[in-house]
Scaffold this motif. Structure first.
Motif, mmCIF file in Angstrom:
data_model
loop_
_atom_site.group_PDB
_atom_site.id
_atom_site.type_symbol
_atom_site.label_atom_id
_atom_site.label_comp_id
_atom_site.label_asym_id
_atom_site.label_seq_id
_atom_site.Cartn_x
_atom_site.Cartn_y
_atom_site.Cartn_z
ATOM 1 N N ALA A 8 0.856 -1.190 0.000
ATOM 2 C CA ALA A 8 0.000 0.000 0.000
ATOM 3 C C ALA A 8 0.890 1.237 0.000
ATOM 4 O O ALA A 8 2.074 1.175 0.345
ATOM 5 C CB ALA A 8 -0.928 0.011 1.204
ATOM 6 N N ILE A 9 0.316 2.352 -0.419
ATOM 7 C CA ILE A 9 1.035 3.623 -0.537
ATOM 8 C C ILE A 9 0.415 4.623 0.435
ATOM 9 O O ILE A 9 -0.803 4.788 0.463
ATOM 10 C CB ILE A 9 0.924 4.176 -1.984
ATOM 11 N N ALA A 10 1.264 5.297 1.226
ATOM 12 C CA ALA A 10 0.785 6.358 2.117
ATOM 13 C C ALA A 10 1.270 7.696 1.563
ATOM 14 O O ALA A 10 2.458 7.998 1.610
ATOM 15 C CB ALA A 10 1.307 6.152 3.533
ATOM 16 N N GLY A 11 0.357 8.474 0.981
ATOM 17 C CA GLY A 11 0.698 9.772 0.390
ATOM 18 C C GLY A 11 0.796 9.649 -1.115
ATOM 19 O O GLY A 11 1.571 8.840 -1.628
ATOM 20 N N TYR A 12 -0.005 10.449 -1.844
ATOM 21 C CA TYR A 12 -0.042 10.271 -3.298
ATOM 22 C C TYR A 12 0.325 11.555 -4.030
ATOM 23 O O TYR A 12 -0.518 12.271 -4.557
ATOM 24 C CB TYR A 12 -1.430 9.775 -3.741
ATOM 25 N N GLY A 13 1.646 11.866 -4.023
ATOM 26 C CA GLY A 13 2.158 12.974 -4.833
ATOM 27 C C GLY A 13 3.001 12.394 -5.950
ATOM 28 O O GLY A 13 2.720 11.303 -6.457
ATOM 29 N N ASN A 14 4.084 13.095 -6.332
ATOM 30 C CA ASN A 14 4.964 12.601 -7.406
ATOM 31 C C ASN A 14 5.547 11.221 -7.079
ATOM 32 O O ASN A 14 5.636 10.345 -7.940
ATOM 33 C CB ASN A 14 6.136 13.572 -7.628
ATOM 34 N N LEU A 15 5.940 11.038 -5.801
ATOM 35 C CA LEU A 15 6.548 9.778 -5.393
ATOM 36 C C LEU A 15 5.505 8.660 -5.377
ATOM 37 O O LEU A 15 5.756 7.551 -5.854
ATOM 38 C CB LEU A 15 7.181 9.957 -4.003
ATOM 39 N N GLY A 16 4.336 8.945 -4.832
ATOM 40 C CA GLY A 16 3.258 7.950 -4.784
ATOM 41 C C GLY A 16 2.866 7.478 -6.178
ATOM 42 O O GLY A 16 2.674 6.277 -6.421
ATOM 43 N N ARG A 17 2.767 8.424 -7.110
ATOM 44 C CA ARG A 17 2.448 8.063 -8.502
ATOM 45 C C ARG A 17 3.539 7.174 -9.085
ATOM 46 O O ARG A 17 3.281 6.209 -9.797
ATOM 47 C CB ARG A 17 2.317 9.326 -9.372
ATOM 48 N N GLY A 18 4.803 7.522 -8.775
ATOM 49 C CA GLY A 18 5.931 6.716 -9.245
ATOM 50 C C GLY A 18 5.894 5.301 -8.697
ATOM 51 O O GLY A 18 6.167 4.328 -9.409
ATOM 52 N N VAL A 19 5.528 5.157 -7.419
ATOM 53 C CA VAL A 19 5.439 3.829 -6.804
ATOM 54 C C VAL A 19 4.323 3.022 -7.466
ATOM 55 O O VAL A 19 4.492 1.831 -7.756
ATOM 56 C CB VAL A 19 5.212 3.937 -5.275
#
Length: 328
Positions: A8-19
């Protein structure tokens, strides 16, 4: 494929989109959800079939997630979120404030050990892959010097600092390694280099209506902590050029260890990266280390971890036998 690793991803900015994008390239893992502080219905993912949940409800999902990848910022998000989320999940993050790593490690380690979890910090390319290469260089060539050069790359912190200057409408800043300094290091000179000698900085700025270019330039080049110690070039461009030529996030750099062996034999180790997208590459590193975190958790090897603690084989989806046959 037996059990796919549930991420799961916590936080959806540039890094979250990349993950999210990186997970799609790793068939042994699957994205089970994204947690955001924004209203979940307003968060648009690359794959709309993945659920988005409120960050406030995250504790309820601890049985559904094998590894939580934390995609918040190092300044204010991770120091709070890291130790808190390590109580409920195995985590991996990209904390990059070098000076605060020891205290962040202690806070994470305490929290993860109390909960029987694995919490991995400072994963990415620097800190991360570059850190490993500094370690290898020192261990193999104990007599020598290590040099890290960054760029050519867009620096988010420095770009942000330029955007705060009065009279600036849009701006980016690129860090450029000095070709001259790098040539000296590669030649085995082992020079002592000042901050100014290692990197130059180049800014591309769109002026706000009625702003004075000379005043803006002076405000930038004299800014303490950011530009005063560097040779800085400021270029003024229009908004259209800015949009077409400066909207990607390239980065990269070099770690060079220059040393001597034997009587006085020069030896050099060099590792370099040329990245089309800094956040997408950092995300790809996070995902590989999430696999290692899952494996450590299954071995009950708990606590805070850095890249120095992870055996390289744990990053690969391949079996040890496959790795020996194909890559050794």
């Amino acid at each position: 494929m037996s059990h796919r690793i549930r991420v799961a991803i916590a936080g959806y900015g540039n890094l979250g989109r990349g993950v999210e994008a990186a997970l799609a390239q790793n068939p042994d893992m699957r994205l089970v959800g994204v947690f955001s502080r924004r209203e979940p219905s307003s968060v648009k993912l690359l794959d709309s079939s993945t659920p988005v949940y409120a960050m406030a409800d995250i504790e309820q999902y601890q049985d559904d997630v094998d590894v939580m990848i934390l995609c918040g910022g190092s300044k204010s998000d991770l120091p709070e979120q890291g130790p808190y989320l390590a109580k409920f999940f195995n985590t991996v993050d990209s904390f990059d404030t070098h000076a605060k790593v020891p205290e962040y490690y202690e806070a994470l380690d305490q929290s993860a050990r109390d909960a029987g979890r694995v919490a991995m910090l400072s994963v990415g390319w620097d800190p991360g892959l570059f850190s490993l290469n500094r370690l290898y260089g020192e261990a193999i060539l104990p007599e020598g010097e290590t040099y890290t050069f960054w760029g050519k790359g867009l620096s988010q912190g420095h770009s942000d600092a330029v955007r705060r200057v009065p009279g600036v409408q849009s701006a980016v800043q690129y860090t450029l390694p000095s070709e001259n300094a790098m040539a000296r290091v590669r030649a085995g000179e082992q020079p002592e280099l000042s901050t100014r000698e290692k990197h130059t900085r180049e800014c591309f700025v769109v002026l706000a209506e009625g702003a004075d270019a000379d005043v803006v330039r002076e405000s930038i080049v004299s800014m303490p902590d950011y530009f005063a110690d560097y040779d800085t070039v400021v270029n003024f461009i229009d908004q259209e050029t800015f949009k077409t030529e400066h909207s990607s996030m390239p980065h990269g750099g070099f770690v060079i260890r220059s040393g001597n062996t034997g009587v006085n034999t020069k030896q050099t180790i060099e590792y370099s990266l040329a990245l089309g997208s800094n956040p997408e590459f950092t995300s790809s590193v996070l995902v590989a280390y999430a696999r290692a975190v899952h494996r450590l958790a299954r071995l009950n090897d708990i606590g805070a971890k850095t890249v120095f603690d992870i055996a390289p084989g744990l990053l690969s989806p391949k079996s040890p036998a496959q790795l020996r046959k194909e890559l050794l």
